[in-house]
Design a protein around this motif. Sequence first.
Motif, PDB file in Angstrom:
ATOM      1  N   LEU A 176       0.821  -1.209   0.000  1.00 55.61           N
ATOM      2  CA  LEU A 176       0.000   0.000   0.000  1.00 55.61           C
ATOM      3  C   LEU A 176       0.852   1.255   0.000  1.00 55.61           C
ATOM      4  O   LEU A 176       0.574   2.214  -0.731  1.00 55.61           O
ATOM      5  N   SER A 177       1.903   1.268   0.820  1.00 53.80           N
ATOM      6  CA  SER A 177       2.710   2.487   0.948  1.00 53.80           C
ATOM      7  C   SER A 177       3.458   2.812  -0.339  1.00 53.80           C
ATOM      8  O   SER A 177       3.482   3.966  -0.782  1.00 53.80           O
ATOM      9  N   LEU A 178       4.044   1.798  -0.973  1.00 52.98           N
ATOM     10  CA  LEU A 178       4.800   2.045  -2.202  1.00 52.98           C
ATOM     11  C   LEU A 178       3.896   2.480  -3.349  1.00 52.98           C
ATOM     12  O   LEU A 178       4.199   3.437  -4.066  1.00 52.98           O
ATOM     13  N   SER A 179       2.792   1.780  -3.522  1.00 54.90           N
ATOM     14  CA  SER A 179       1.933   2.058  -4.674  1.00 54.90           C
ATOM     15  C   SER A 179       1.124   3.338  -4.493  1.00 54.90           C
ATOM     16  O   SER A 179       1.075   4.192  -5.391  1.00 54.90           O
ATOM     17  N   ILE A 180       0.496   3.503  -3.335  1.00 47.62           N
ATOM     18  CA  ILE A 180      -0.400   4.645  -3.133  1.00 47.62           C
ATOM     19  C   ILE A 180       0.386   5.940  -2.974  1.00 47.62           C
ATOM     20  O   ILE A 180      -0.084   7.015  -3.387  1.00 47.62           O
ATOM     21  N   ARG A 181       1.583   5.891  -2.406  1.00 53.21           N
ATOM     22  CA  ARG A 181       2.374   7.119  -2.253  1.00 53.21           C
ATOM     23  C   ARG A 181       2.692   7.726  -3.624  1.00 53.21           C
ATOM     24  O   ARG A 181       2.477   8.920  -3.853  1.00 53.21           O
ATOM     25  N   LEU A 182       3.223   6.919  -4.527  1.00 53.11           N
ATOM     26  CA  LEU A 182       3.572   7.423  -5.853  1.00 53.11           C
ATOM     27  C   LEU A 182       2.324   7.840  -6.626  1.00 53.11           C
ATOM     28  O   LEU A 182       2.278   8.922  -7.222  1.00 53.11           O
ATOM     29  N   PHE A 183       1.317   6.985  -6.615  1.00 56.75           N
ATOM     30  CA  PHE A 183       0.068   7.297  -7.314  1.00 56.75           C
ATOM     31  C   PHE A 183      -0.585   8.565  -6.762  1.00 56.75           C
ATOM     32  O   PHE A 183      -0.988   9.454  -7.510  1.00 56.75           O
ATOM     33  N   GLY A 184      -0.667   8.678  -5.440  1.00 58.36           N
ATOM     34  CA  GLY A 184      -1.342   9.817  -4.823  1.00 58.36           C
ATOM     35  C   GLY A 184      -0.657  11.133  -5.113  1.00 58.36           C
ATOM     36  O   GLY A 184      -1.320  12.135  -5.405  1.00 58.36           O
ATOM     37  N   ASN A 185       0.658  11.160  -5.056  1.00 54.80           N
ATOM     38  CA  ASN A 185       1.384  12.403  -5.316  1.00 54.80           C
ATOM     39  C   ASN A 185       1.235  12.855  -6.763  1.00 54.80           C
ATOM     40  O   ASN A 185       1.023  14.044  -7.031  1.00 54.80           O
ATOM     41  N   MET A 186       1.360  11.936  -7.703  1.00 57.28           N
ATOM     42  CA  MET A 186       1.264  12.311  -9.106  1.00 57.28           C
ATOM     43  C   MET A 186      -0.174  12.653  -9.500  1.00 57.28           C
ATOM     44  O   MET A 186      -0.417  13.594 -10.249  1.00 57.28           O
ATOM     45  N   PHE A 187      -1.131  11.918  -8.964  1.00 51.84           N
ATOM     46  CA  PHE A 187      -2.529  12.183  -9.281  1.00 51.84           C
ATOM     47  C   PHE A 187      -2.977  13.527  -8.708  1.00 51.84           C
ATOM     48  O   PHE A 187      -3.662  14.305  -9.376  1.00 51.84           O
ATOM     49  N   SER A 188      -2.579  13.810  -7.470  1.00 51.46           N
ATOM     50  CA  SER A 188      -2.966  15.078  -6.849  1.00 51.46           C
ATOM     51  C   SER A 188      -2.333  16.261  -7.572  1.00 51.46           C
ATOM     52  O   SER A 188      -2.946  17.327  -7.698  1.00 51.46           O
ATOM     53  N   HIS A 189      -1.093  16.087  -8.054  1.00 56.12           N
ATOM     54  CA  HIS A 189      -0.455  17.173  -8.799  1.00 56.12           C
ATOM     55  C   HIS A 189      -1.211  17.454 -10.092  1.00 56.12           C
ATOM     56  O   HIS A 189      -1.408  18.618 -10.473  1.00 56.12           O
ATOM     57  N   GLU A 190      -1.664  16.415 -10.779  1.00 53.82           N
ATOM     58  CA  GLU A 190      -2.434  16.596 -12.002  1.00 53.82           C
ATOM     59  C   GLU A 190      -3.744  17.340 -11.727  1.00 53.82           C
ATOM     60  O   GLU A 190      -4.142  18.237 -12.473  1.00 53.82           O
ATOM     61  N   ILE A 191      -4.411  16.978 -10.648  1.00 48.95           N
ATOM     62  CA  ILE A 191      -5.673  17.641 -10.293  1.00 48.95           C
ATOM     63  C   ILE A 191      -5.437  19.102  -9.962  1.00 48.95           C
ATOM     64  O   ILE A 191      -6.194  19.990 -10.377  1.00 48.95           O
TER      65      ILE A 191
END
Length: 240
Positions: A176-191
Amino acid sequence: MEHPLLFISLILEFFHLPVPHGPVGATMLAKICSPHMTYTWLVMAILIIVPKMTLGRLEMVPGGMQNFWEACIGGLEEFMADNMGAERAAMMFPMIATFTFYILTANLMGLIPGFMPPTSNLNITLAMTLIVWFTHHFLGLRYHGFKYIKHFMGPMWWMIPLMLPIEIISNIARILSLSIRLFGNMFSHEILVAILMMLVGTYFAPLPILCLGVLVAVVQTMVFVLLSIIYCAGAMESAH
């Protein structure tokens, strides 16, 4: 984030391929042409074509772009050797280097208008995380055999009911930490960039966020790679 209009959509339309503007279709071709997959193919093409074009013939005395690539490869190899030893670093280098250049290129791609970073899709980050997760447990079993399993049970037999659930949960949390950390940061930046463009314009207003995005892209690459190295190195340590 899947933009309303993606640069890759124009390419798909040109070749008369499916262009998903909403939920991806059920066919295999539609899934392959989904935004996060098509941009993954684009990142792969960049990582194959650009080194071929910039390196040319390798020279004993490097110059130009050969210096750049040797600095990148040598720096990463030295960083891995410092954390897991030269022999183990040489064994793990192909996988870690692939993750490093793929994640960095994918993250930076999201800074270009009309492009999306594949790492802003959970499917991509989860797939990379599962590779790391299974690899580091495989290495633990390869180096220590059944003793690696005993590591999850605690130092004494009567601690197994306490230690085993804790160790299982902590290892699942790595996924969870590896996948969601990278996904969350990049997705939030796009938003965030999309919101700024809608609210205050499409030119200079998002510029500070785009500059910050370069830092986020590099830092998130370093975090994913560093944790991957730590997990693999820890599984191979004699303490297990």
